[in-house]
Design a protein around this motif. Sequence first.
Motif, PDB file in Angstrom:
ATOM      1  N   TYR A   1      13.986  16.206  64.022  1.00 29.33           N
ATOM      2  CA  TYR A   1      13.148  17.097  63.217  1.00 29.33           C
ATOM      3  C   TYR A   1      13.163  16.952  61.999  1.00 29.33           C
ATOM      4  CZ  TYR A   1      12.051  19.341  67.733  1.00 29.33           C
ATOM      5  OH  TYR A   1      11.781  19.498  68.922  1.00 29.33           O
TER       6      TYR A   1
ATOM      7  N   GLN B   1      10.245  28.339  77.560  1.00 29.24           N
ATOM      8  CA  GLN B   1      11.327  29.455  77.264  1.00 29.24           C
ATOM      9  C   GLN B   1      10.657  30.555  76.706  1.00 29.24           C
ATOM     10  OE1 GLN B   1      14.588  28.184  74.915  1.00 29.24           O
ATOM     11  NE2 GLN B   1      15.881  30.052  75.323  1.00 29.24           N
TER      12      GLN B   1
ATOM     13  N   THR C   1      25.049  25.053  75.622  1.00 24.92           N
ATOM     14  CA  THR C   1      24.984  25.989  74.569  1.00 24.92           C
ATOM     15  C   THR C   1      23.904  26.217  73.864  1.00 24.92           C
ATOM     16  OG1 THR C   1      26.027  24.633  72.984  1.00 24.92           O
ATOM     17  CG2 THR C   1      27.602  26.102  73.970  1.00 24.92           C
ATOM     18  N   SER C   2      23.504  27.288  73.296  1.00 17.81           N
ATOM     19  CA  SER C   2      22.030  27.333  72.488  1.00 17.81           C
ATOM     20  C   SER C   2      22.117  26.460  71.389  1.00 17.81           C
ATOM     21  CB  SER C   2      22.146  28.744  71.688  1.00 17.81           C
ATOM     22  OG  SER C   2      21.030  29.322  71.009  1.00 17.81           O
ATOM     23  N   GLY C   3      21.091  25.806  71.135  1.00 17.78           N
ATOM     24  CA  GLY C   3      20.909  24.738  69.963  1.00 17.78           C
ATOM     25  C   GLY C   3      21.366  23.574  70.450  1.00 17.78           C
ATOM     26  N   SER C   4      21.822  23.209  71.733  1.00 15.30           N
ATOM     27  CA  SER C   4      22.281  21.825  72.269  1.00 15.30           C
ATOM     28  C   SER C   4      21.454  20.811  72.529  1.00 15.30           C
ATOM     29  CB  SER C   4      23.209  22.052  73.456  1.00 15.30           C
ATOM     30  OG  SER C   4      22.665  22.716  74.395  1.00 15.30           O
ATOM     31  N   GLY C   5      20.026  21.279  72.503  1.00 15.47           N
ATOM     32  CA  GLY C   5      18.926  20.375  72.649  1.00 15.47           C
ATOM     33  C   GLY C   5      18.136  20.299  73.917  1.00 15.47           C
ATOM     34  N   LYS C   6      18.569  21.358  74.648  1.00 22.30           N
ATOM     35  CA  LYS C   6      17.879  21.439  76.111  1.00 22.30           C
ATOM     36  C   LYS C   6      16.481  21.746  76.044  1.00 22.30           C
ATOM     37  CE  LYS C   6      20.302  25.003  77.086  1.00 22.30           C
ATOM     38  NZ  LYS C   6      20.783  25.404  75.556  1.00 22.30           N
ATOM     39  N   SER C   7      15.735  22.567  75.234  1.00 24.06           N
ATOM     40  CA  SER C   7      14.474  22.767  75.310  1.00 24.06           C
ATOM     41  C   SER C   7      13.828  21.481  74.699  1.00 24.06           C
ATOM     42  CB  SER C   7      13.930  24.050  74.285  1.00 24.06           C
ATOM     43  OG  SER C   7      14.571  25.186  75.023  1.00 24.06           O
ATOM     44  N   THR C   8      14.491  20.866  73.589  1.00 27.94           N
ATOM     45  CA  THR C   8      13.731  19.719  72.856  1.00 27.94           C
ATOM     46  C   THR C   8      13.717  18.506  74.049  1.00 27.94           C
ATOM     47  OG1 THR C   8      14.995  20.098  71.191  1.00 27.94           O
ATOM     48  CG2 THR C   8      14.122  17.788  71.413  1.00 27.94           C
TER      49      THR C   8
ATOM     50  N   VAL D   1      17.454  17.441  61.459  1.00 21.38           N
ATOM     51  CA  VAL D   1      18.138  18.023  62.645  1.00 21.38           C
ATOM     52  C   VAL D   1      17.922  16.948  63.819  1.00 21.38           C
ATOM     53  CG1 VAL D   1      18.288  19.721  64.253  1.00 21.38           C
ATOM     54  CG2 VAL D   1      17.385  20.528  62.070  1.00 21.38           C
TER      55      VAL D   1
ATOM     56  N   ALA E   1      17.957  16.873  67.102  1.00 21.56           N
ATOM     57  CA  ALA E   1      18.036  17.694  68.025  1.00 21.56           C
ATOM     58  C   ALA E   1      18.629  17.194  69.236  1.00 21.56           C
ATOM     59  CB  ALA E   1      16.692  18.595  68.580  1.00 21.56           C
TER      60      ALA E   1
HETATM   61  P1  ADP Z   1      18.648  24.885  73.149  1.00 24.11           P
HETATM   62  O1  ADP Z   1      17.139  24.779  73.734  1.00 24.11           O
HETATM   63  O2  ADP Z   1      19.486  23.976  73.693  1.00 24.11           O
HETATM   64  O3  ADP Z   1      18.746  26.129  72.685  1.00 24.11           O
HETATM   65  P2  ADP Z   1      16.697  23.192  71.103  1.00 24.11           P
HETATM   66  O4  ADP Z   1      16.336  21.992  72.054  1.00 24.11           O
HETATM   67  O5  ADP Z   1      15.838  24.453  71.158  1.00 24.11           O
HETATM   68  O6  ADP Z   1      18.043  23.858  71.750  1.00 24.11           O
HETATM   69  O7  ADP Z   1      16.955  23.044  69.670  1.00 24.11           O
HETATM   70  C1  ADP Z   1      17.974  21.872  69.431  1.00 24.11           C
HETATM   71  C2  ADP Z   1      18.139  21.847  67.925  1.00 24.11           C
HETATM   72  O8  ADP Z   1      16.973  21.539  67.204  1.00 24.11           O
HETATM   73  C3  ADP Z   1      18.419  23.100  67.072  1.00 24.11           C
HETATM   74  O9  ADP Z   1      19.223  22.977  66.197  1.00 24.11           O
HETATM   75  C4  ADP Z   1      17.096  23.681  66.876  1.00 24.11           C
HETATM   76  O10 ADP Z   1      17.298  24.592  65.775  1.00 24.11           O
HETATM   77  C5  ADP Z   1      16.575  22.389  66.295  1.00 24.11           C
HETATM   78  N1  ADP Z   1      15.013  22.341  66.486  1.00 24.11           N
HETATM   79  C6  ADP Z   1      14.183  22.678  67.661  1.00 24.11           C
HETATM   80  N2  ADP Z   1      12.860  22.575  67.615  1.00 24.11           N
HETATM   81  C7  ADP Z   1      12.610  22.300  66.208  1.00 24.11           C
HETATM   82  C8  ADP Z   1      11.678  22.154  65.345  1.00 24.11           C
HETATM   83  N3  ADP Z   1      10.263  22.235  65.997  1.00 24.11           N
HETATM   84  N4  ADP Z   1      11.666  21.786  63.929  1.00 24.11           N
HETATM   85  C9  ADP Z   1      13.117  21.784  63.487  1.00 24.11           C
HETATM   86  N5  ADP Z   1      14.186  21.822  64.134  1.00 24.11           N
HETATM   87  C10 ADP Z   1      14.051  22.262  65.705  1.00 24.11           C
END
Ligand code: ADP
Length: 243
Positions: free
Chosen positions: A10, A90, A39-46, A18, A20
Amino acid sequence: ITVLNASKTYGNEDELKVEALKPDSFSVEKGEFVCIIGTSGSGKSTLLHLLAGVDEATTGQIIINGKDITKLNQESLAIFRRREVGIIYQFFNLVPVLTARENIELPLMLDEKKVNRAYFNEIVELLAIKNRLDFYPSKLSGGEQQRVAIARALAMDPEVMLFDEPTSALDPEMVGEVLKTMQDLADSGMTMVIVTHEMGFAREVSDEVWFMADGYLQEQGSPEQIFENPQSPRAKDFLSKVL
Ligand code: ADP
Ligand code: MG
């Protein structure tokens, strides 16, 4: 699902960049049930967003049902998203100006398909939202919104279901019911990728558990390999990365 060297970065300014999801390759068989823990922020949703085709991979290929979705044009990608994957976000992402019923029927409307009443009724009955269908999302509880999002994802009877943190919003009494539904769907051949914090759930229902940390898939294995002997070096290593 076959993922080849896919990554997601990103931002483009150095200080805002980032990574991700770092380049990675893996696959999921048809009807397989995969739980992702991390963990939170590990890229799961991405990762789920890339698999759903709602976010574009920065590098690599993502092949689903024999199609490389990174190569599809806008229109084909929109059709892929609508017909072949169901994603439950989510934070639900319901359309605020549409009622629950309209939200659920939206993918069908966009596809100019008739609603199969019997299937629709079955889903809303199962998810206990039958008497909420005329409400707008803002008038629904978090759990109800999530169940509407589940119904929307199921409306097109997709090949692949992606579910981001199913137990986060559900009332405790709905969790078992919803997860059982997911298990039944996987048994009937739907491919299931679920992000969860619930080790117990992952252990009970999944064919494979994946651990993510720092934008990498760190480890993957069967629940037996991971949980049967939590004191084993491998299990300890898994768990120390995510807990
Ligand atoms: P998780 O679901 O594991 O908590 P995310 O996939 O949501 O993690 O996020 C992974 C990393 O990417 C985080 O550091 C988050 O801040 C960053 N991130 C997610 N979406 C965006 C976005 N649209 N723009 C910038 N950074 C993003
Ligand atoms: Mg997330």
